[in-house]
Design a protein around this motif. Structure first.
Motif, PDB file in Angstrom:
ATOM      1  N   VAL A   1      18.567   6.553  -2.189  1.00 13.00           N
ATOM      2  CA  VAL A   1      17.212   7.080  -2.009  1.00 13.00           C
ATOM      3  C   VAL A   1      16.209   5.938  -1.862  1.00 13.00           C
ATOM      4  O   VAL A   1      15.301   5.994  -1.021  1.00 13.00           O
ATOM      5  CB  VAL A   1      16.827   7.996  -3.193  1.00 13.00           C
ATOM      6  N   SER A   2      16.371   4.897  -2.644  1.00  7.97           N
ATOM      7  CA  SER A   2      15.475   3.746  -2.578  1.00  7.97           C
ATOM      8  C   SER A   2      15.554   3.063  -1.218  1.00  7.97           C
ATOM      9  O   SER A   2      14.525   2.682  -0.636  1.00  7.97           O
ATOM     10  CB  SER A   2      15.818   2.744  -3.688  1.00  7.97           C
ATOM     11  N   LEU A   3      16.769   2.926  -0.691  1.00  8.33           N
ATOM     12  CA  LEU A   3      16.929   2.344   0.646  1.00  8.33           C
ATOM     13  C   LEU A   3      16.261   3.211   1.704  1.00  8.33           C
ATOM     14  O   LEU A   3      15.648   2.690   2.657  1.00  8.33           O
ATOM     15  CB  LEU A   3      18.412   2.168   0.962  1.00  8.33           C
ATOM     16  N   CYS A   4      16.350   4.518   1.539  1.00 11.48           N
ATOM     17  CA  CYS A   4      15.687   5.435   2.474  1.00 11.48           C
ATOM     18  C   CYS A   4      14.169   5.290   2.410  1.00 11.48           C
ATOM     19  O   CYS A   4      13.488   5.353   3.444  1.00 11.48           O
ATOM     20  CB  CYS A   4      16.097   6.874   2.174  1.00 11.48           C
ATOM     21  N   ILE A   5      13.638   5.097   1.203  1.00 10.78           N
ATOM     22  CA  ILE A   5      12.196   4.894   1.050  1.00 10.78           C
ATOM     23  C   ILE A   5      11.757   3.615   1.759  1.00 10.78           C
ATOM     24  O   ILE A   5      10.747   3.592   2.468  1.00 10.78           O
ATOM     25  CB  ILE A   5      11.808   4.829  -0.441  1.00 10.78           C
ATOM     26  N   TRP A   6      12.528   2.542   1.589  1.00 14.81           N
ATOM     27  CA  TRP A   6      12.194   1.292   2.266  1.00 14.81           C
ATOM     28  C   TRP A   6      12.252   1.455   3.786  1.00 14.81           C
ATOM     29  O   TRP A   6      11.408   0.900   4.509  1.00 14.81           O
ATOM     30  CB  TRP A   6      13.154   0.185   1.820  1.00 14.81           C
ATOM     31  N   ALA A   7      13.223   2.208   4.270  1.00 14.26           N
ATOM     32  CA  ALA A   7      13.321   2.455   5.717  1.00 14.26           C
ATOM     33  C   ALA A   7      12.129   3.254   6.210  1.00 14.26           C
ATOM     34  O   ALA A   7      11.553   2.959   7.279  1.00 14.26           O
ATOM     35  CB  ALA A   7      14.627   3.194   6.023  1.00 14.26           C
ATOM     36  N   LEU A   8      11.730   4.275   5.437  1.00 16.41           N
ATOM     37  CA  LEU A   8      10.572   5.085   5.808  1.00 16.41           C
ATOM     38  C   LEU A   8       9.297   4.254   5.833  1.00 16.41           C
ATOM     39  O   LEU A   8       8.497   4.349   6.781  1.00 16.41           O
ATOM     40  CB  LEU A   8      10.429   6.249   4.824  1.00 16.41           C
ATOM     41  N   VAL A   9       9.109   3.428   4.815  1.00 15.46           N
ATOM     42  CA  VAL A   9       7.924   2.578   4.748  1.00 15.46           C
ATOM     43  C   VAL A   9       7.914   1.576   5.896  1.00 15.46           C
ATOM     44  O   VAL A   9       6.855   1.274   6.467  1.00 15.46           O
ATOM     45  CB  VAL A   9       7.852   1.854   3.386  1.00 15.46           C
ATOM     46  N   THR A  10       9.079   1.057   6.253  1.00 15.64           N
ATOM     47  CA  THR A  10       9.170   0.126   7.384  1.00 15.64           C
ATOM     48  C   THR A  10       8.694   0.784   8.670  1.00 15.64           C
ATOM     49  O   THR A  10       7.956   0.167   9.466  1.00 15.64           O
ATOM     50  CB  THR A  10      10.613  -0.368   7.554  1.00 15.64           C
TER      51      THR A  10
ATOM     52  N   PRO B   1      24.940  16.604 -11.571  1.00 10.60           N
ATOM     53  CA  PRO B   1      26.038  15.668 -11.281  1.00 10.60           C
ATOM     54  C   PRO B   1      25.708  14.680 -10.172  1.00 10.60           C
ATOM     55  O   PRO B   1      26.299  13.598 -10.099  1.00 10.60           O
ATOM     56  CB  PRO B   1      27.188  16.601 -10.873  1.00 10.60           C
ATOM     57  N   HIS B   2      24.784  15.057  -9.288  1.00  8.78           N
ATOM     58  CA  HIS B   2      24.449  14.178  -8.160  1.00  8.78           C
ATOM     59  C   HIS B   2      23.363  13.153  -8.503  1.00  8.78           C
ATOM     60  O   HIS B   2      23.046  12.298  -7.681  1.00  8.78           O
ATOM     61  CB  HIS B   2      23.996  15.019  -6.965  1.00  8.78           C
ATOM     62  N   ARG B   3      22.793  13.272  -9.706  1.00  7.53           N
ATOM     63  CA  ARG B   3      21.755  12.320 -10.127  1.00  7.53           C
ATOM     64  C   ARG B   3      22.440  11.100 -10.733  1.00  7.53           C
ATOM     65  O   ARG B   3      22.614  10.987 -11.938  1.00  7.53           O
ATOM     66  CB  ARG B   3      20.811  12.970 -11.132  1.00  7.53           C
ATOM     67  N   THR B   4      22.818  10.165  -9.877  1.00  6.84           N
ATOM     68  CA  THR B   4      23.538   8.974 -10.303  1.00  6.84           C
ATOM     69  C   THR B   4      22.775   7.717  -9.884  1.00  6.84           C
ATOM     70  O   THR B   4      21.855   7.762  -9.070  1.00  6.84           O
ATOM     71  CB  THR B   4      24.941   8.940  -9.683  1.00  6.84           C
ATOM     72  N   TYR B   5      23.189   6.609 -10.457  1.00  4.47           N
ATOM     73  CA  TYR B   5      22.583   5.312 -10.127  1.00  4.47           C
ATOM     74  C   TYR B   5      22.794   4.980  -8.656  1.00  4.47           C
ATOM     75  O   TYR B   5      21.894   4.453  -7.991  1.00  4.47           O
ATOM     76  CB  TYR B   5      23.195   4.224 -11.013  1.00  4.47           C
ATOM     77  N   ARG B   6      23.957   5.326  -8.151  1.00  4.35           N
ATOM     78  CA  ARG B   6      24.250   5.066  -6.732  1.00  4.35           C
ATOM     79  C   ARG B   6      23.368   5.926  -5.833  1.00  4.35           C
ATOM     80  O   ARG B   6      22.853   5.443  -4.817  1.00  4.35           O
ATOM     81  CB  ARG B   6      25.725   5.355  -6.447  1.00  4.35           C
ATOM     82  N   ALA B   7      23.183   7.192  -6.206  1.00  2.00           N
ATOM     83  CA  ALA B   7      22.317   8.068  -5.414  1.00  2.00           C
ATOM     84  C   ALA B   7      20.879   7.549  -5.408  1.00  2.00           C
ATOM     85  O   ALA B   7      20.193   7.590  -4.380  1.00  2.00           O
ATOM     86  CB  ALA B   7      22.366   9.489  -5.962  1.00  2.00           C
ATOM     87  N   ALA B   8      20.423   7.055  -6.555  1.00  2.31           N
ATOM     88  CA  ALA B   8      19.074   6.493  -6.636  1.00  2.31           C
ATOM     89  C   ALA B   8      18.938   5.263  -5.748  1.00  2.31           C
ATOM     90  O   ALA B   8      17.885   5.034  -5.145  1.00  2.31           O
ATOM     91  CB  ALA B   8      18.751   6.133  -8.081  1.00  2.31           C
TER      92      ALA B   8
ATOM     93  N   ILE C   1       0.833  -1.207   0.000  1.00  2.00           N
ATOM     94  CA  ILE C   1       0.000   0.000   0.000  1.00  2.00           C
ATOM     95  C   ILE C   1       0.865   1.254   0.000  1.00  2.00           C
ATOM     96  O   ILE C   1       0.621   2.191  -0.761  1.00  2.00           O
ATOM     97  CB  ILE C   1      -0.943   0.002   1.221  1.00  2.00           C
ATOM     98  N   PHE C   2       1.899   1.267   0.845  1.00  3.38           N
ATOM     99  CA  PHE C   2       2.699   2.477   1.017  1.00  3.38           C
ATOM    100  C   PHE C   2       3.865   2.568   0.025  1.00  3.38           C
ATOM    101  O   PHE C   2       4.136   3.641  -0.519  1.00  3.38           O
ATOM    102  CB  PHE C   2       3.244   2.558   2.441  1.00  3.38           C
ATOM    103  N   SER C   3       4.569   1.457  -0.203  1.00  3.80           N
ATOM    104  CA  SER C   3       5.784   1.527  -1.019  1.00  3.80           C
ATOM    105  C   SER C   3       5.479   1.914  -2.462  1.00  3.80           C
ATOM    106  O   SER C   3       6.220   2.698  -3.072  1.00  3.80           O
ATOM    107  CB  SER C   3       6.526   0.183  -0.985  1.00  3.80           C
ATOM    108  N   SER C   4       4.406   1.384  -3.040  1.00  7.12           N
ATOM    109  CA  SER C   4       4.076   1.689  -4.432  1.00  7.12           C
ATOM    110  C   SER C   4       3.896   3.182  -4.645  1.00  7.12           C
ATOM    111  O   SER C   4       4.502   3.779  -5.535  1.00  7.12           O
ATOM    112  CB  SER C   4       2.802   0.932  -4.850  1.00  7.12           C
ATOM    113  N   ILE C   5       3.083   3.796  -3.816  1.00  6.63           N
ATOM    114  CA  ILE C   5       2.795   5.224  -3.995  1.00  6.63           C
ATOM    115  C   ILE C   5       4.007   6.076  -3.648  1.00  6.63           C
ATOM    116  O   ILE C   5       4.224   7.141  -4.241  1.00  6.63           O
ATOM    117  CB  ILE C   5       1.566   5.633  -3.151  1.00  6.63           C
ATOM    118  N   TYR C   6       4.849   5.611  -2.714  1.00  9.05           N
ATOM    119  CA  TYR C   6       6.028   6.392  -2.343  1.00  9.05           C
ATOM    120  C   TYR C   6       7.090   6.356  -3.446  1.00  9.05           C
ATOM    121  O   TYR C   6       7.751   7.368  -3.710  1.00  9.05           O
ATOM    122  CB  TYR C   6       6.603   5.893  -1.021  1.00  9.05           C
ATOM    123  N   PHE C   7       7.255   5.219  -4.096  1.00 11.10           N
ATOM    124  CA  PHE C   7       8.204   5.164  -5.202  1.00 11.10           C
ATOM    125  C   PHE C   7       7.679   5.947  -6.409  1.00 11.10           C
ATOM    126  O   PHE C   7       8.464   6.543  -7.152  1.00 11.10           O
ATOM    127  CB  PHE C   7       8.504   3.715  -5.585  1.00 11.10           C
TER     128      PHE C   7
END
Length: 345
Positions: free
Chosen positions: A175-184, A165-172, A137-143
């Motif tokens: 950010v994705s790990l942060c989203i998972w932590a927030l959803v948790t 310059p900061h928009r990189t695959y590693r930065a993404a 419910i939460f992760s889909s809408i947050y991503f």
């Protein structure tokens, strides 16, 4: 006459999934969370009214499960294996596919529960299933929200002729790990309240076992989900896309006007698809929350049928996402076709 909010009535029969509660739950003698009223399980009651219902519903869920697993697994495989697919946007698509794949992977357990009319899988799996349901419910809408922010920043940088310059695959990935932590963190309260219990009919059920006063906790949980899982992210998406289209419409380049016009059309179409499908699948689910909080609906066949339809619609979003964010992309189709040819060879 409205009955007392006793612990027995509040822990009555269980729906086959948490999401069904939104329309099936009212504030008279019905229970809260995944439960219905008078100690009678909703699936038995509705089964008496519509014998074919419990044949059709598992078929629908099975189709959603099969399509969702196939599509999302294909997305995950291609993005991880194809070198050209390792982009910032695809990193968010990858995590969205993982969230949807995780949910569709456990959907057979919900189907089994629906057919068995009780929960046979134990307390630990109960917590896991309910947690995954809320993760979806939460992760889909947050991503989707993060993808909207990323697209807006790209458009903004293009308008201002600046690089990112900061928009990189590693930065993404960070950010994705942060989203998972927030959803948790957001899902944690539901994990705590999830539990298996035996109702007045000696039937094991898995659901949200709220402390007293149950009515307060139920309403708080619904408002909590409505605000964090829909109102804030959807409002953010709509604002960002509106601003993005406005900037594109007012963007002027000295050359390559045709490319700009093509980009405008492409973004407009994508905005329309994203918002339409997202709102189409999730708005009824969250509107049902408002209905449950503000009205006293009788548990009729129509109400229960609508609640199952709304639930199936929210499930369907998990198998539509691969087509929206990956299969409509030319580079993904080429990479997918190339990998299939290599496998065949």
């Amino acid at each position: 006459m409205k009955s007392e909010y006793s612990s027995l009535s509040l822990k009555a029969g269980m729906e086959n999934n948490f999401r069904v509660s939104n329309l099936n739950t009212t504030c008279n003698d019905t229970s809260y969370g995944r439960y219905l009223d008078n100690g009678t399980r909703s699936n038995l009651t509705f089964h008496e009214q519509s014998p074919d219902f419990y044949v059709v519903l598992p078929v629908i869920y099975s189709v959603i499960c099969a399509v969702g697993l196939t599509g999302n697994t294909a997305v995950i495989y291609v993005i991880l294996k194809a070198p050209k697919m390792k982009t910032v946007t695809n990193m968010f698509i990858l995590n969205l596919a993982i969230a949807d794949d995780l949910f569709t992977l456990v959907l057979p357990i919900n189907i089994a529960e629906h057919l068995l009319h009780y929960w046979p899988f134990g307390a630990i799996l109960c917590k896991i299933i309910l947690s995954i349901d809320h993760y979806n419910i939460f992760s889909s809408i947050y991503f989707l929200t993060v993808m909207s922010i990323d697209r807006y920043l790209v458009v903004l940088a293009t308008v201002r002729s600046k690089r990112m310059p900061h928009r990189t695959y590693r930065a993404a990935r960070i950010v994705s790990l942060c989203i998972w932590a927030l959803v948790t963190i957001i899902v944690l309260p539901f994990t705590i309240f999830a539990n298996v219990y035996v109702d007045g009919l000696e039937i094991k059920s898995c659901g949200l076992n709220f402390p007293k006063p149950e009515r307060f906790w139920f309403k708080a949980s619904r408002i909590y989900t409505l605000i964090l899982g829909f109102a804030i992210p959807v409002s953010t998406i709509c604002i960002l896309y509106t601003m993005m289209l406005y900037k594109l419409r007012n963007m002027h380049l000295n050359s390559n006007a045709k490319a700009l016009d093509k980009a405008k059309k492409k973004v407009t179409i994508m905005v329309f698809i994203v918002l339409t499908v997202c709102l189409f699948c999730w708005t009824p689910f969250h509107l049902a929350t408002i209905v449950a909080l503000t009205t006293d609906l009788a548990q009729t066949s129509l109400v229960i049928g609508i609640s199952y339809f709304i639930t199936s619609l929210s499930y369907a979003n998990s198998c539509l996402n691969p087509f929206l964010y990956a299969f409509l992309d030319d580079s993904f189709r080429k990479s997918f076709r190339k990998m299939l040819e290599c496998r065949a060879a």
